[in-house]
Design a protein around this motif. Structure first.
Motif, short mmCIF file in Angstrom:
data_model
loop_
_atom_site.label_atom_id
_atom_site.label_comp_id
_atom_site.label_asym_id
_atom_site.label_seq_id
_atom_site.Cartn_x
_atom_site.Cartn_y
_atom_site.Cartn_z
N ARG A 78 10.55 -7.51 9.24
CA ARG A 78 10.18 -6.13 9.56
C ARG A 78 11.39 -5.27 9.88
N ASP A 94 4.70 -13.77 0.70
CA ASP A 94 4.38 -12.42 1.15
C ASP A 94 5.44 -11.84 2.09
N HIS A 110 7.48 -9.15 3.93
CA HIS A 110 7.01 -7.86 4.45
C HIS A 110 7.40 -6.71 3.52
N SER A 156 -6.34 -0.74 2.61
CA SER A 156 -4.97 -0.87 3.08
C SER A 156 -4.89 -0.20 4.46
N ASP A 184 -2.41 0.94 5.99
CA ASP A 184 -1.43 2.03 6.04
C ASP A 184 -0.97 2.32 4.62
N GLY A 223 1.21 -0.29 2.67
CA GLY A 223 0.62 -1.54 2.18
C GLY A 223 -0.28 -1.37 0.98
N ARG A 248 0.10 -3.94 -1.95
CA ARG A 248 -0.47 -5.25 -1.64
C ARG A 248 -1.99 -5.22 -1.75
N ASP A 264 -3.53 -7.08 4.75
CA ASP A 264 -2.18 -6.79 5.26
C ASP A 264 -1.39 -8.09 5.28
N ASP A 265 -0.08 -7.99 5.52
CA ASP A 265 0.75 -9.19 5.50
C ASP A 265 0.91 -9.81 6.88
#
Length: 339
Positions: A105, A137, A139, A179, A181, A184, A187, A230-231
């Motif tokens: 992150r 995965d 970030h 998602s 946000d 993301g 993904r 999400d991750d």
């Protein structure tokens, strides 16, 4: 590089159950026993990491299985010391298998006078003689470019797609992927394509790190079974708030699929008390007893996909083939039967 008789696995203390599960899966595939190399990874009284390998690894293709999860610094240091021990023992190649890549992150400078720690960690790994990275995965995909060695980034979305088709086989037309946000979306879109579902976004605004001040749903979720993708789930505050916002916007149910269950602080209790029907995570980070005992948290295994990826690297065959459902379904044979 000349191929050795069998790939050799070694593990630190970060996620020993996953390492043993990967070894069992590889034994099943190879038809011979693939065990973990006998070693001790311990601490001196002042918490210095000490590693001793009890088997000959000269000329071997070594795979270190070690997610750099909490405690991140200790687990990272274990990885580096193990890599150094193997290189000094004349291993032919050292591959770091990082089911969860810690510090991911911190992949850019968000403010003045802040570090890019993900790049620092990449430099440290390369500096110890690690020649290849296998992870899941990341970030941020651009972290692959922080390394000057090959990086294979697996995806949890094909495994999640199999799980969704099994769990929601009679309700596929009601599903909508969410998602949490804007960052993301890629993904979430990847999973939405795999299950042929529409996509919506929860736009969030933060006043400061870890606190969300406002959330808005972009898209119509009325009467939909929403799957948040999400991750990372850290403290679960954003995830639980997003679930509430989706239900207020008219969603029928909310479920979540998260690649890495960091689960810090109040996360487990928040999930248990939340309006979410279920949270699905992988075992890339060793789950705590509290996570295992939570009724609305499920854990899907990553050992099958990591075992096959390690064998593909050892054989010199394609790792990206594991991104396809046709390649993945036989690996998870008997676990999911969507038909």
């Amino acid at each position: 590089m000349a191929q050795t008789s069998e790939p050799k696995l070694i593990s630190g203390n970060a996620n020993m159950p996953l390492a043993k599960a990967i070894a069992r899966r590889m034994s099943l595939h190879r038809g011979v026993n693939v065990g973990l190399v006998n070693a001790r990874v311990e601490r001196f009284n002042d918490s210095e990491v000490f590693v001793e390998v009890f088997e000959n690894v000269r000329g071997e293709d070594m795979f270190i299985i070690q997610p750099t999860s909490n405690p991140a610094n200790d687990n990272l240091m274990e990885l580096l010391v193990m890599a150094d021990a193997l290189r000094r023992s004349s291993a032919a190649r050292v591959t770091a298998v990082l089911p969860y890549f810690g510090y991911a992150r911190q992949d850019r400078r968000t403010k003045a006078r802040t570090p890019i720690t993900a790049k620092l960690v990449a430099n440290m790994m390369v500096g110890t003689g690690i020649e290849r990275i296998l992870t899941m995965d990341l970030h941020a995909a651009q972290i692959q470019g922080f390394f000057d060695i090959p990086v294979d980034n697996l995806y949890a979305s094909p495994v999640f797609a199999l799980d969704i088709k099994n769990e929601f086989k009679d309700r596929m037309d009601e599903l909508m992927v969410i998602s949490p946000d804007v960052g993301g979306v890629a993904r979430a879109r990847e999973l939405a394509k795999r299950i042929n579902s529409p996509l919506a976004i929860v736009d969030k605004r933060r006043e400061k790190a870890g606190e969300v001040s406002e959330m808005t749903v972009i898209g119509d979720v009325t009467d939909k079974v929403c799957l948040i993708v999400d991750d990372i789930c850290d403290t679960a505050g954003t995830l639980c708030k997003a679930a509430e916002v989706l239900l207020e916007a008219g969603a029928k149910e909310v479920h979540s699929y998260i690649s890495h269950g960091v689960m810090s602080g109040p996360a487990v209790q928040r999930i248990k008390d939340s309006v979410m029907k279920s949270l699905v995570i992988t075992d890339s980070i060793q789950p705590t007893d509290a996570v295992k005992q939570a009724e609305n948290i499920r854990i899907v295994p990553t050992a099958p996909i990591f075992a096959q990826a390690i064998l593909n690297i050892w054989n010199g065959t394609s790792v990206s083939s594991l991104f396809d459902a046709e390649s993945l379904e036989p690996i998870y044979d008997g676990m999911y039967n969507p038909s």
